[in-house]
Write a protein that holds these residues in place. Sequence first.
Motif, PDB file in Angstrom:
ATOM      1  N   SER A   1      39.124  39.648  30.459  1.00 17.47           N
ATOM      2  CA  SER A   1      38.737  38.968  31.697  1.00 17.47           C
ATOM      3  C   SER A   1      39.871  38.987  32.704  1.00 17.47           C
ATOM      4  CB  SER A   1      38.358  37.509  31.403  1.00 17.47           C
ATOM      5  OG  SER A   1      37.257  37.427  30.534  1.00 17.47           O
ATOM      6  N   LEU A   2      39.494  38.931  33.965  1.00 17.13           N
ATOM      7  CA  LEU A   2      40.432  38.760  35.067  1.00 17.13           C
ATOM      8  C   LEU A   2      39.786  37.876  36.122  1.00 17.13           C
ATOM      9  CD1 LEU A   2      41.915  42.323  35.765  1.00 17.13           C
ATOM     10  CD2 LEU A   2      43.161  40.348  34.899  1.00 17.13           C
ATOM     11  N   ARG A   3      40.621  37.180  36.860  1.00 18.38           N
ATOM     12  CA  ARG A   3      40.126  36.374  37.981  1.00 18.38           C
ATOM     13  C   ARG A   3      40.846  36.820  39.243  1.00 18.38           C
ATOM     14  NH1 ARG A   3      41.164  30.855  40.296  1.00 18.38           N
ATOM     15  NH2 ARG A   3      39.138  30.006  40.947  1.00 18.38           N
ATOM     16  N   LEU A   4      40.080  37.307  40.183  1.00 15.82           N
ATOM     17  CA  LEU A   4      40.624  37.718  41.466  1.00 15.82           C
ATOM     18  C   LEU A   4      40.516  36.580  42.464  1.00 15.82           C
ATOM     19  CD1 LEU A   4      39.097  41.299  41.845  1.00 15.82           C
ATOM     20  CD2 LEU A   4      41.167  40.587  40.641  1.00 15.82           C
ATOM     21  N   SER A   5      41.517  36.463  43.301  1.00 14.91           N
ATOM     22  CA  SER A   5      41.531  35.446  44.344  1.00 14.91           C
ATOM     23  C   SER A   5      41.740  36.111  45.698  1.00 14.91           C
ATOM     24  CB  SER A   5      42.657  34.434  44.104  1.00 14.91           C
ATOM     25  OG  SER A   5      42.495  33.774  42.877  1.00 14.91           O
TER      26      SER A   5
END
Length: 119
Positions: free
Chosen positions: A17-21
Motif C-alpha cells: 500500500s501507499l498513500r499519496l497526498s
Amino acid sequence: QVQLVESGGGLVQAGGSLRLSCAASGGTFSGDYMGWFRQAPGKEREFVAQVSRRRGNTQYADSARTRFTISGDNAKNSVYLQMNSLRPEDTAVYFCAATTTPGGKYELWGQGTQVTVSS
C-alpha cells in the motif's frame, strides 16, 4: 499563484500500500473537483479518481474502484489517494489535479510523484 504539490510516492512490493497526498498552496481556487491521474511509461495520462470538494462524492476508474480510495480535506486544500493491493501495472507517475472554475476542466496540475510496484 496556486500550486499543487504531491508527496507519498515510492517503491513498494506487489500487494503493498501507499498513500499519496496533494496540497494546494499560494492562493484559492473555486473549482469543484480535485483528482488523481497517472501516466505509465509509453502510455498516455489516464484518469484514476476524483472527489467533489462541495459534495464529497467520488468517481473512480475501473482499475482503481476496488483498491483505491480518494478523499479530500477542504480546510487544508488537500486531496489524498490511498492505494491498496498494488500491482506492477500500477507503476506510473501520479499527478494531482484540480479544476479551477465551477464546471471547468482540470487546469491545475502538480509535478507528479513516482509510484513503482515491484513483482
